[in-house]
Every structure is written in C-alpha cells, then in structure tokens.
Design an enzyme around this catalytic site. Structure first.
Site, PDB file in Angstrom:
ATOM      1  N   ILE A 221      50.315  43.391  57.966  1.00 35.58           N
ATOM      2  CA  ILE A 221      50.998  42.329  57.247  1.00 35.58           C
ATOM      3  C   ILE A 221      49.984  41.324  56.698  1.00 35.58           C
ATOM      4  O   ILE A 221      49.289  40.644  57.454  1.00 35.58           O
ATOM      5  CB  ILE A 221      52.023  41.606  58.159  1.00 35.58           C
ATOM      6  CG1 ILE A 221      52.947  42.621  58.823  1.00 35.58           C
ATOM      7  CG2 ILE A 221      52.796  40.588  57.357  1.00 35.58           C
ATOM      8  CD1 ILE A 221      53.675  43.546  57.858  1.00 35.58           C
ATOM      9  N   THR A 222      49.913  41.245  55.371  1.00 31.92           N
ATOM     10  CA  THR A 222      48.993  40.313  54.719  1.00 31.92           C
ATOM     11  C   THR A 222      49.426  38.877  54.993  1.00 31.92           C
ATOM     12  O   THR A 222      50.608  38.545  54.850  1.00 31.92           O
ATOM     13  CB  THR A 222      48.962  40.580  53.206  1.00 31.92           C
ATOM     14  OG1 THR A 222      48.591  41.947  52.973  1.00 31.92           O
ATOM     15  CG2 THR A 222      47.964  39.676  52.517  1.00 31.92           C
TER      16      THR A 222
ATOM     17  N   ARG B 298      52.764  46.258  41.673  1.00 27.83           N
ATOM     18  CA  ARG B 298      51.750  47.306  41.498  1.00 27.83           C
ATOM     19  C   ARG B 298      50.810  47.041  40.324  1.00 27.83           C
ATOM     20  O   ARG B 298      49.593  47.222  40.471  1.00 27.83           O
ATOM     21  CB  ARG B 298      52.423  48.671  41.402  1.00 27.83           C
ATOM     22  CG  ARG B 298      52.803  49.208  42.769  1.00 27.83           C
ATOM     23  CD  ARG B 298      53.659  50.441  42.743  1.00 27.83           C
ATOM     24  NE  ARG B 298      53.949  50.868  44.120  1.00 27.83           N
ATOM     25  CZ  ARG B 298      54.975  51.611  44.466  1.00 27.83           C
ATOM     26  NH1 ARG B 298      55.843  52.042  43.547  1.00 27.83           N
ATOM     27  NH2 ARG B 298      55.163  51.947  45.732  1.00 27.83           N
TER      28      ARG B 298
ATOM     29  N   GLY C 158      18.919  53.377  47.386  1.00 26.17           N
ATOM     30  CA  GLY C 158      18.838  52.935  48.775  1.00 26.17           C
ATOM     31  C   GLY C 158      19.263  51.491  48.948  1.00 26.17           C
ATOM     32  O   GLY C 158      19.888  51.123  49.953  1.00 26.17           O
TER      33      GLY C 158
ATOM     34  N   GLU D 139      50.201  49.108  48.920  1.00 17.72           N
ATOM     35  CA  GLU D 139      51.163  48.956  47.805  1.00 17.72           C
ATOM     36  C   GLU D 139      51.555  50.311  47.222  1.00 17.72           C
ATOM     37  O   GLU D 139      51.847  50.447  46.046  1.00 17.72           O
ATOM     38  CB  GLU D 139      50.565  48.056  46.717  1.00 17.72           C
ATOM     39  CG  GLU D 139      51.590  47.251  45.939  1.00 17.72           C
ATOM     40  CD  GLU D 139      52.133  46.066  46.715  1.00 17.72           C
ATOM     41  OE1 GLU D 139      53.114  45.449  46.270  1.00 17.72           O
ATOM     42  OE2 GLU D 139      51.574  45.753  47.779  1.00 17.72           O
TER      43      GLU D 139
END
Length: 235
Positions: A3-4, A89, A186, A209
């Site tokens: 959960i954001t 989205r 590198g 999402e």
C-alpha cells in the site's frame, strides 16, 4: 499488502467483497479512516527501488465501517476500480517516460565525455545505436500516453489505449535504464552514478498498477471484443 503511503495516509480506499459467490458484482468500495479501531499498518517495506515511496502492509481486524463510507452503489466497487485504473495507468506511464528520459540524458552526457580508444564512446556506432533506440522508444511511449489521456478526456473508454501506453512505457523504461547502465559500463554498476538507481526504479513499473502480462491480456481482450463487433457475416 504493497500500500503506497500506507504509513502516512489518513484514509484508505478499500475494495472488499460482500459475497464471493457474486464475484465482481459482490465487490464494494469503502472509504476507511486509518484511525478506526482495528486498522493498523506495518513498517515500510525494504524495496529494491522507488525507496522514497512509503510502502507498507495495512491490517484490518474486526473493523466496522459506517454505511455512509460506501463509495458508489453496492455493486459499483469493481466498476470504480476499473475506471480508476484507466485514468491512473497513463499517469504511471508518463512517470516511466520521465525515468527513461533521465537515463537517456545521463547516458548521452557520459558517452560524450568517456574516452575509449582515443575518442569519446559516443563516436562508436554501437553506442549510437543504443542511444537512437532509447530516443525512438521514449518518443513513441510519450505519444501513446498522450493518446490514452486524450481518449479519456473525450469521455470515452480508454482501457485498451491505457494498457498499451502503460505496457510500452514500462518496458521502455526498463530497457532504456538497462542500456544506460551498459553505456556507463563498470561505472554504471556502481552507486557512484545514478543510472543503477533508475534501473531499480524502472523495474517495478512493469509490476504495479497492472503487470506487463495483465496489460497484454487487456489489449488482446479489447481487440477481440472490437473484432467481434465489426466482423462481417459470412453466412
């Protein structure tokens, strides 16, 4: 789970089922204050990327939610969720473009100053091809997102367009950031430069999402639905 802003939110938008037998019609959408009795959250999850985003588990134990906290009708939960995803989205996708664009700008500047075999590596055709692919994919992703957003602005269903934009932009971000690390060589594999962070941040965009696989399912299903409507009657 996942959960954001779970540790900060004053309210949670919760989708719950009232009857599993009714499948999607049994899903309701609830506004749940985080200070209700029985609501709690876990510690921030130790993620690979996007570490500045507060992501936690949220727990509900015998939580009683007032009826007035029902968002929409009793059979509207699933529709609300799907409609929200069609809007969010493209927003996630444009974030993917931002990540990819940053990686491109950093890789371009590094390629101009990194000397190999007596010349900047930007002079090598193999590096130029990588940079060119980055540019064309970023531009394509941006236009796909604009289209998905435009369709939504017209008040039309944009499920397919949103899925196309999100899938393409997420894949682009992953590919571009990985190539940026490759151009750095590198140095790109160290934390001395930011491209490794961008690569870690990009990965989750293919997951949240709606995963890359779910996006492709949505695209295919909408395509087949549209084809069925326009198919000629050969009888």
């Amino acid at each position: 789970m996942w959960i954001t802003n779970g540790g900060y939110a004053d309210f949670y938008l919760v989708f719950a089922t009232t009857d599993p037998q009714r499948r999607h019609k049994g899903i309701v959408c609830l506004i749940v204050p985080s200070n209700l009795e029985g609501v709690s959250h876990g510690e921030p999850i130790d993620k690979m990327g996007q570490r500045a985003s507060n992501t936690t588990a949220v727990m509900f134990k015998d939580v009683k939610v007032p009826r007035e906290n029902l968002l929409g009708g009793e059979e509207e939960g699933f529709k609300k969720a799907m409609a929200a995803l069609d809007v969010t989205r493209p927003m996630i996708a444009i974030g993917a473009v931002g990540v990819a664009r940053t990686a491109l700008e950093l890789a371009t500047q590094y390629a101009r100053k990194r000397i190999q075999f007596g010349v900047p590596i930007a002079h090598h055709q193999s590096v130029q091809f990588m940079l060119a692919d980055m540019v064309k994919d970023i531009e394509a992703a941006r236009l796909l997102i604009y289209k998905a957003a435009w369709v939504a602005d017209q008040g039309l269903r944009n499920s397919k367009e949103a899925a196309i934009a999100k899938a393409f932009a997420a894949d682009t971000a992953m590919r571009v950031t990985t190539d940026a690390v490759q151009i750095y060589g590198g140095m790109g594999y160290t934390k001395w430069h930011p491209v490794e962070k961008l690569m870690r941040d990009a990965k989750v965009i293919q997951i949240y999402e709606g995963s890359a696989q779910i996006m492709r399912l949505i695209i295919a299903r909408r395509l087949l639905q549209e084809a069925e409507k326009t198919a000629p009657d050969w009888r």
